[in-house]
Scaffold this motif. Sequence first.
Motif, PDB file in Angstrom:
ATOM      1  N   ASP A 103       0.839  -1.263   0.168  1.00  0.00           N
ATOM      2  CA  ASP A 103      -0.101  -0.139   0.002  1.00  0.00           C
ATOM      3  C   ASP A 103       0.833   1.196   0.051  1.00  0.00           C
ATOM      4  OD1 ASP A 103       0.727   0.341   2.521  1.00  0.00           O
ATOM      5  OD2 ASP A 103      -1.031  -0.252   3.532  1.00  0.00           O
ATOM      6  N   GLU A 104       0.253   2.414   0.023  1.00  0.00           N
ATOM      7  CA  GLU A 104       0.996   3.707  -0.103  1.00  0.00           C
ATOM      8  C   GLU A 104       1.945   3.845   1.154  1.00  0.00           C
ATOM      9  OE1 GLU A 104      -2.824   4.078   2.226  1.00  0.00           O
ATOM     10  OE2 GLU A 104      -2.210   3.480   0.290  1.00  0.00           O
ATOM     11  N   ALA A 105       1.745   3.104   2.405  1.00  0.00           N
ATOM     12  CA  ALA A 105       2.738   3.021   3.429  1.00  0.00           C
ATOM     13  C   ALA A 105       3.921   2.192   3.410  1.00  0.00           C
ATOM     14  CB  ALA A 105       2.112   2.833   4.704  1.00  0.00           C
ATOM     15  N   GLY A 106       3.858   1.254   2.159  1.00  0.00           N
ATOM     16  CA  GLY A 106       4.825   0.106   2.035  1.00  0.00           C
ATOM     17  C   GLY A 106       4.424  -0.894   2.840  1.00  0.00           C
ATOM     18  N   VAL A 107       3.235  -1.190   3.315  1.00  0.00           N
ATOM     19  CA  VAL A 107       2.728  -2.328   3.970  1.00  0.00           C
ATOM     20  C   VAL A 107       2.138  -3.307   3.119  1.00  0.00           C
ATOM     21  CG1 VAL A 107       1.250  -3.012   5.942  1.00  0.00           C
ATOM     22  CG2 VAL A 107       2.566  -1.008   6.265  1.00  0.00           C
ATOM     23  N   ASP A 108       2.554  -4.573   3.343  1.00  0.00           N
ATOM     24  CA  ASP A 108       2.008  -5.692   2.209  1.00  0.00           C
ATOM     25  C   ASP A 108       0.664  -5.723   2.620  1.00  0.00           C
ATOM     26  OD1 ASP A 108       4.553  -6.229   0.789  1.00  0.00           O
ATOM     27  OD2 ASP A 108       5.016  -7.718   2.275  1.00  0.00           O
TER      28      ASP A 108
END
Length: 111
Positions: A21-26
């Motif tokens: 996602d936009e936060a770099g979380v899978d």
Amino acid sequence: MAIKIVISNTVRFKVKGTLKDEAGVDQPFDFSLTCMRLDSEQIQAKLRSESDASVIDFLADVVEDWSGVKDADDKPLPFTEDNLRALCRIPGIAALAFRTYLTEVGAKEKN
């Protein structure tokens, strides 16, 4: 248990993965595909004859239905070739679906 030489003409399986996602979380996802089951000779012939064709074209030829795919409004998206091609514009989806098809269409070792 014996094996039958005749198996069903279709195969249904889940395609599973993650997207950042936009936060770099899978963020995990999965969807199911119902596909025409090709035998090993048909798969090899299709890959040889369509050497210039893409994995997306291969999938467009074998996928007959799906579930678990939603539109921007979170509503189920009906299966069409155009919608399949739109889904495959997400980098990695086509390759993941293709590899999963090749795994699920055939026999596997039982644990």
